[in-house]
Write a protein that holds these residues in place. Sequence first.
Motif, PDB file in Angstrom:
ATOM      1  N   PRO A   1       2.354 -11.504 -44.937  1.00  5.84           N
ATOM      2  CA  PRO A   1       2.939 -11.421 -46.276  1.00  5.84           C
ATOM      3  C   PRO A   1       2.576 -10.147 -47.019  1.00  5.84           C
ATOM      4  O   PRO A   1       3.178  -9.837 -48.037  1.00  5.84           O
ATOM      5  CB  PRO A   1       2.347 -12.656 -46.979  1.00  5.84           C
ATOM      6  N   GLU A   2       1.584  -9.402 -46.518  1.00 10.65           N
ATOM      7  CA  GLU A   2       1.162  -8.173 -47.190  1.00 10.65           C
ATOM      8  C   GLU A   2       1.990  -6.951 -46.782  1.00 10.65           C
ATOM      9  O   GLU A   2       1.780  -5.857 -47.303  1.00 10.65           O
ATOM     10  CB  GLU A   2      -0.324  -7.901 -46.930  1.00 10.65           C
ATOM     11  N   PHE A   3       2.938  -7.150 -45.849  1.00 17.64           N
ATOM     12  CA  PHE A   3       3.739  -6.035 -45.341  1.00 17.64           C
ATOM     13  C   PHE A   3       5.162  -6.068 -45.898  1.00 17.64           C
ATOM     14  O   PHE A   3       5.759  -7.136 -46.046  1.00 17.64           O
ATOM     15  CB  PHE A   3       3.797  -6.062 -43.815  1.00 17.64           C
ATOM     16  N   GLU A   4       5.672  -4.889 -46.167  1.00 19.18           N
ATOM     17  CA  GLU A   4       7.068  -4.713 -46.567  1.00 19.18           C
ATOM     18  C   GLU A   4       7.863  -4.357 -45.318  1.00 19.18           C
ATOM     19  O   GLU A   4       7.735  -3.259 -44.766  1.00 19.18           O
ATOM     20  CB  GLU A   4       7.189  -3.583 -47.591  1.00 19.18           C
ATOM     21  N   VAL A   5       8.647  -5.312 -44.834  1.00 16.80           N
ATOM     22  CA  VAL A   5       9.436  -5.077 -43.623  1.00 16.80           C
ATOM     23  C   VAL A   5      10.855  -4.689 -44.023  1.00 16.80           C
ATOM     24  O   VAL A   5      11.287  -4.944 -45.147  1.00 16.80           O
ATOM     25  CB  VAL A   5       9.446  -6.346 -42.734  1.00 16.80           C
ATOM     26  N   PRO A   6      11.602  -4.050 -43.126  1.00 17.80           N
ATOM     27  CA  PRO A   6      12.989  -3.701 -43.443  1.00 17.80           C
ATOM     28  C   PRO A   6      13.788  -4.934 -43.880  1.00 17.80           C
ATOM     29  O   PRO A   6      13.576  -6.042 -43.371  1.00 17.80           O
ATOM     30  CB  PRO A   6      13.514  -3.130 -42.122  1.00 17.80           C
ATOM     31  N   TRP A   7      14.700  -4.715 -44.815  1.00 16.63           N
ATOM     32  CA  TRP A   7      15.446  -5.841 -45.399  1.00 16.63           C
ATOM     33  C   TRP A   7      16.215  -6.627 -44.345  1.00 16.63           C
ATOM     34  O   TRP A   7      16.250  -7.852 -44.374  1.00 16.63           O
ATOM     35  CB  TRP A   7      16.400  -5.322 -46.471  1.00 16.63           C
ATOM     36  N   ALA A   8      16.791  -5.938 -43.399  1.00 17.92           N
ATOM     37  CA  ALA A   8      17.554  -6.634 -42.364  1.00 17.92           C
ATOM     38  C   ALA A   8      16.657  -7.547 -41.538  1.00 17.92           C
ATOM     39  O   ALA A   8      17.052  -8.668 -41.178  1.00 17.92           O
ATOM     40  CB  ALA A   8      18.246  -5.609 -41.463  1.00 17.92           C
ATOM     41  N   ASP A   9      15.442  -7.099 -41.243  1.00 18.18           N
ATOM     42  CA  ASP A   9      14.509  -7.929 -40.476  1.00 18.18           C
ATOM     43  C   ASP A   9      14.069  -9.145 -41.283  1.00 18.18           C
ATOM     44  O   ASP A   9      13.898 -10.243 -40.737  1.00 18.18           O
ATOM     45  CB  ASP A   9      13.283  -7.108 -40.072  1.00 18.18           C
ATOM     46  N   LYS A  10      13.885  -8.951 -42.593  1.00 18.65           N
ATOM     47  CA  LYS A  10      13.476 -10.073 -43.433  1.00 18.65           C
ATOM     48  C   LYS A  10      14.585 -11.117 -43.546  1.00 18.65           C
ATOM     49  O   LYS A  10      14.323 -12.324 -43.530  1.00 18.65           O
ATOM     50  CB  LYS A  10      13.074  -9.573 -44.818  1.00 18.65           C
ATOM     51  N   VAL A  11      15.819 -10.667 -43.666  1.00 17.42           N
ATOM     52  CA  VAL A  11      16.944 -11.603 -43.732  1.00 17.42           C
ATOM     53  C   VAL A  11      17.057 -12.390 -42.422  1.00 17.42           C
ATOM     54  O   VAL A  11      17.285 -13.610 -42.424  1.00 17.42           O
ATOM     55  CB  VAL A  11      18.252 -10.848 -44.030  1.00 17.42           C
ATOM     56  N   ALA A  12      16.863 -11.708 -41.308  1.00 19.10           N
ATOM     57  CA  ALA A  12      16.952 -12.373 -40.008  1.00 19.10           C
ATOM     58  C   ALA A  12      15.820 -13.379 -39.807  1.00 19.10           C
ATOM     59  O   ALA A  12      15.965 -14.329 -39.032  1.00 19.10           O
ATOM     60  CB  ALA A  12      16.919 -11.329 -38.889  1.00 19.10           C
ATOM     61  N   ALA A  13      14.692 -13.180 -40.512  1.00 16.77           N
ATOM     62  CA  ALA A  13      13.538 -14.058 -40.341  1.00 16.77           C
ATOM     63  C   ALA A  13      13.588 -15.292 -41.237  1.00 16.77           C
ATOM     64  O   ALA A  13      12.758 -16.186 -41.096  1.00 16.77           O
ATOM     65  CB  ALA A  13      12.252 -13.277 -40.631  1.00 16.77           C
ATOM     66  N   ARG A  14      14.554 -15.368 -42.144  1.00 19.10           N
ATOM     67  CA  ARG A  14      14.596 -16.483 -43.089  1.00 19.10           C
ATOM     68  C   ARG A  14      14.960 -17.791 -42.389  1.00 19.10           C
ATOM     69  O   ARG A  14      15.741 -17.795 -41.425  1.00 19.10           O
ATOM     70  CB  ARG A  14      15.610 -16.178 -44.199  1.00 19.10           C
ATOM     71  N   PRO A  15      14.388 -18.913 -42.849  1.00 19.30           N
ATOM     72  CA  PRO A  15      14.725 -20.217 -42.257  1.00 19.30           C
ATOM     73  C   PRO A  15      16.213 -20.526 -42.406  1.00 19.30           C
ATOM     74  O   PRO A  15      16.864 -20.104 -43.359  1.00 19.30           O
ATOM     75  CB  PRO A  15      13.869 -21.202 -43.069  1.00 19.30           C
ATOM     76  N   LYS A  16      16.734 -21.269 -41.449  1.00 12.70           N
ATOM     77  CA  LYS A  16      18.153 -21.603 -41.471  1.00 12.70           C
ATOM     78  C   LYS A  16      18.478 -22.666 -42.515  1.00 12.70           C
ATOM     79  O   LYS A  16      19.559 -22.663 -43.097  1.00 12.70           O
ATOM     80  CB  LYS A  16      18.589 -22.081 -40.086  1.00 12.70           C
ATOM     81  N   ASN A  17      17.535 -23.594 -42.730  1.00 12.65           N
ATOM     82  CA  ASN A  17      17.741 -24.630 -43.728  1.00 12.65           C
ATOM     83  C   ASN A  17      17.709 -24.015 -45.128  1.00 12.65           C
ATOM     84  O   ASN A  17      16.794 -23.264 -45.474  1.00 12.65           O
ATOM     85  CB  ASN A  17      16.656 -25.705 -43.585  1.00 12.65           C
ATOM     86  N   LYS A  18      18.700 -24.329 -45.948  1.00 11.09           N
ATOM     87  CA  LYS A  18      18.824 -23.712 -47.269  1.00 11.09           C
ATOM     88  C   LYS A  18      17.616 -24.018 -48.155  1.00 11.09           C
ATOM     89  O   LYS A  18      17.060 -23.114 -48.800  1.00 11.09           O
ATOM     90  CB  LYS A  18      20.116 -24.195 -47.939  1.00 11.09           C
ATOM     91  N   ASP A  19      17.201 -25.283 -48.209  1.00 14.52           N
ATOM     92  CA  ASP A  19      16.072 -25.648 -49.060  1.00 14.52           C
ATOM     93  C   ASP A  19      14.765 -25.057 -48.522  1.00 14.52           C
ATOM     94  O   ASP A  19      13.900 -24.632 -49.293  1.00 14.52           O
ATOM     95  CB  ASP A  19      15.959 -27.171 -49.147  1.00 14.52           C
ATOM     96  N   ALA A  20      14.620 -25.052 -47.200  1.00 19.34           N
ATOM     97  CA  ALA A  20      13.425 -24.451 -46.612  1.00 19.34           C
ATOM     98  C   ALA A  20      13.393 -22.944 -46.873  1.00 19.34           C
ATOM     99  O   ALA A  20      12.322 -22.362 -47.107  1.00 19.34           O
ATOM    100  CB  ALA A  20      13.381 -24.730 -45.112  1.00 19.34           C
ATOM    101  N   ASP A  21      14.557 -22.329 -46.851  1.00 17.55           N
ATOM    102  CA  ASP A  21      14.647 -20.893 -47.138  1.00 17.55           C
ATOM    103  C   ASP A  21      14.200 -20.604 -48.568  1.00 17.55           C
ATOM    104  O   ASP A  21      13.491 -19.621 -48.829  1.00 17.55           O
ATOM    105  CB  ASP A  21      16.084 -20.417 -46.914  1.00 17.55           C
ATOM    106  N   TRP A  22      14.575 -21.461 -49.498  1.00 13.99           N
ATOM    107  CA  TRP A  22      14.166 -21.267 -50.895  1.00 13.99           C
ATOM    108  C   TRP A  22      12.649 -21.354 -51.016  1.00 13.99           C
ATOM    109  O   TRP A  22      12.019 -20.525 -51.696  1.00 13.99           O
ATOM    110  CB  TRP A  22      14.836 -22.334 -51.771  1.00 13.99           C
ATOM    111  N   THR A  23      12.028 -22.353 -50.363  1.00 14.21           N
ATOM    112  CA  THR A  23      10.577 -22.494 -50.404  1.00 14.21           C
ATOM    113  C   THR A  23       9.893 -21.309 -49.732  1.00 14.21           C
ATOM    114  O   THR A  23       8.895 -20.776 -50.235  1.00 14.21           O
ATOM    115  CB  THR A  23      10.157 -23.804 -49.708  1.00 14.21           C
ATOM    116  N   TRP A  24      10.409 -20.886 -48.599  1.00 14.59           N
ATOM    117  CA  TRP A  24       9.874 -19.745 -47.846  1.00 14.59           C
ATOM    118  C   TRP A  24       9.901 -18.485 -48.704  1.00 14.59           C
ATOM    119  O   TRP A  24       8.904 -17.754 -48.815  1.00 14.59           O
ATOM    120  CB  TRP A  24      10.715 -19.585 -46.592  1.00 14.59           C
TER     121      TRP A  24
END
Length: 386
Positions: A339-362
């Motif tokens: 969590p202390e690293f700033e990763v490229p935006w595309a990589d962060k979007v690809a890493a998000r959970p598929k579940n909408k509610d889980a994505d919000w919590t993440w």
Amino acid sequence: MGRLLLSQGQVTVVLSSGLIALFTLLLFLAGYVHQQQTVTGLQTALKPRLPKPPPSIIEANQQPVQPPIQPSRILGSKNKNGGHVAFTDFSASTSDAAARVDWTRLAHVQVVRNHHDMCNAIMVLADLHRLKSPARRVLLFPQVWATEKKAGRGDASDPYLDISRRLMKVAARRYGVELRPISPFLQGAEAAGEDEMYSLASAFALTDFDRIMSIETAGLILDAEPLDAVLAFTEAAPFAMLHDTVDGDGIHLDDLFLLQPSKDVYHDLQQTLSDQQPFNDTLLTTAFPDPLLISTSSPDHTLIRSIGLLHGVEVPFNATAFLSDVSYIRFSDPKLPGPEFEVPWADKVAARPKNKDADWTWTKLYGEFEMKRMEVCGLGLEMWRD
């Protein structure tokens, strides 16, 4: 004897003075009452919070109902019946047992092996301070950082040393953290400044404490009371670690260590682990033949939960339950470096959970970590380089 007669003006002056004195007295009394209420409120707010002891401490004859013991997935073959597991009922009623604990002999400890780890460690200790943990907070850091002089102009020096020193001063002043320099655990190592040479095993030498707890970073403490309860009321054992039973849950044996300082154990570990190269704290799990295993959960509470679980949730997902019954959120995310690293935006979007509610919590948890990092350390995210 002549009578003293007051004129109308004098009577008015007397009545006015009396009313002024009366209202001044009432104003003083109101201010005094408000001051006492404020002082009482401040004393209550500043008073350390005492954790609830488990029922085995409250009533010796009423043991909590324990779930079936599952074998540790790492130590299952070494420990009969899954090992000696310590259970703690975090929903226990209050008792004066916590008030009888000498909290000055208990400590939450973080070991900093390099400059990168400094902020993550201080954030954990800052959370314990914010949540009014009654135990002491200790930061162990390489002794060379305290002895190295500030380089003059043109001299080669560690470019991150000044930042770490500033953060340690902030931790001591703002969060009541005790700063303790440590020497390399394995004295025969060639490069004393390398990460693996500094170990939590050095905490065994801190004999001014009866028990020490260390949790793995990076993470956010949501509820410190269960952590304090485990620290204070877990049965006596030289060394304890998490009861790791489920593969893929992001929780491991070395995410939490509980140890009892002892000079003898300290010297024995130096001899036992001296030939282990490279060395890291994971080897502590193999240095004790019968370690105590701490249950990670009860029917009402989970001690440590990995944010990585959000990638595999099923519909429906209860975000409130995910955050309300856990003490520590560990950022062991298989899809991001930390969590202390700033990763490229595309990589962060690809890493998000598929579940909408889980994505919000993440997303919420990563955002909270970033804001707290800035609040505690005054640091933004670091750029990630593969």
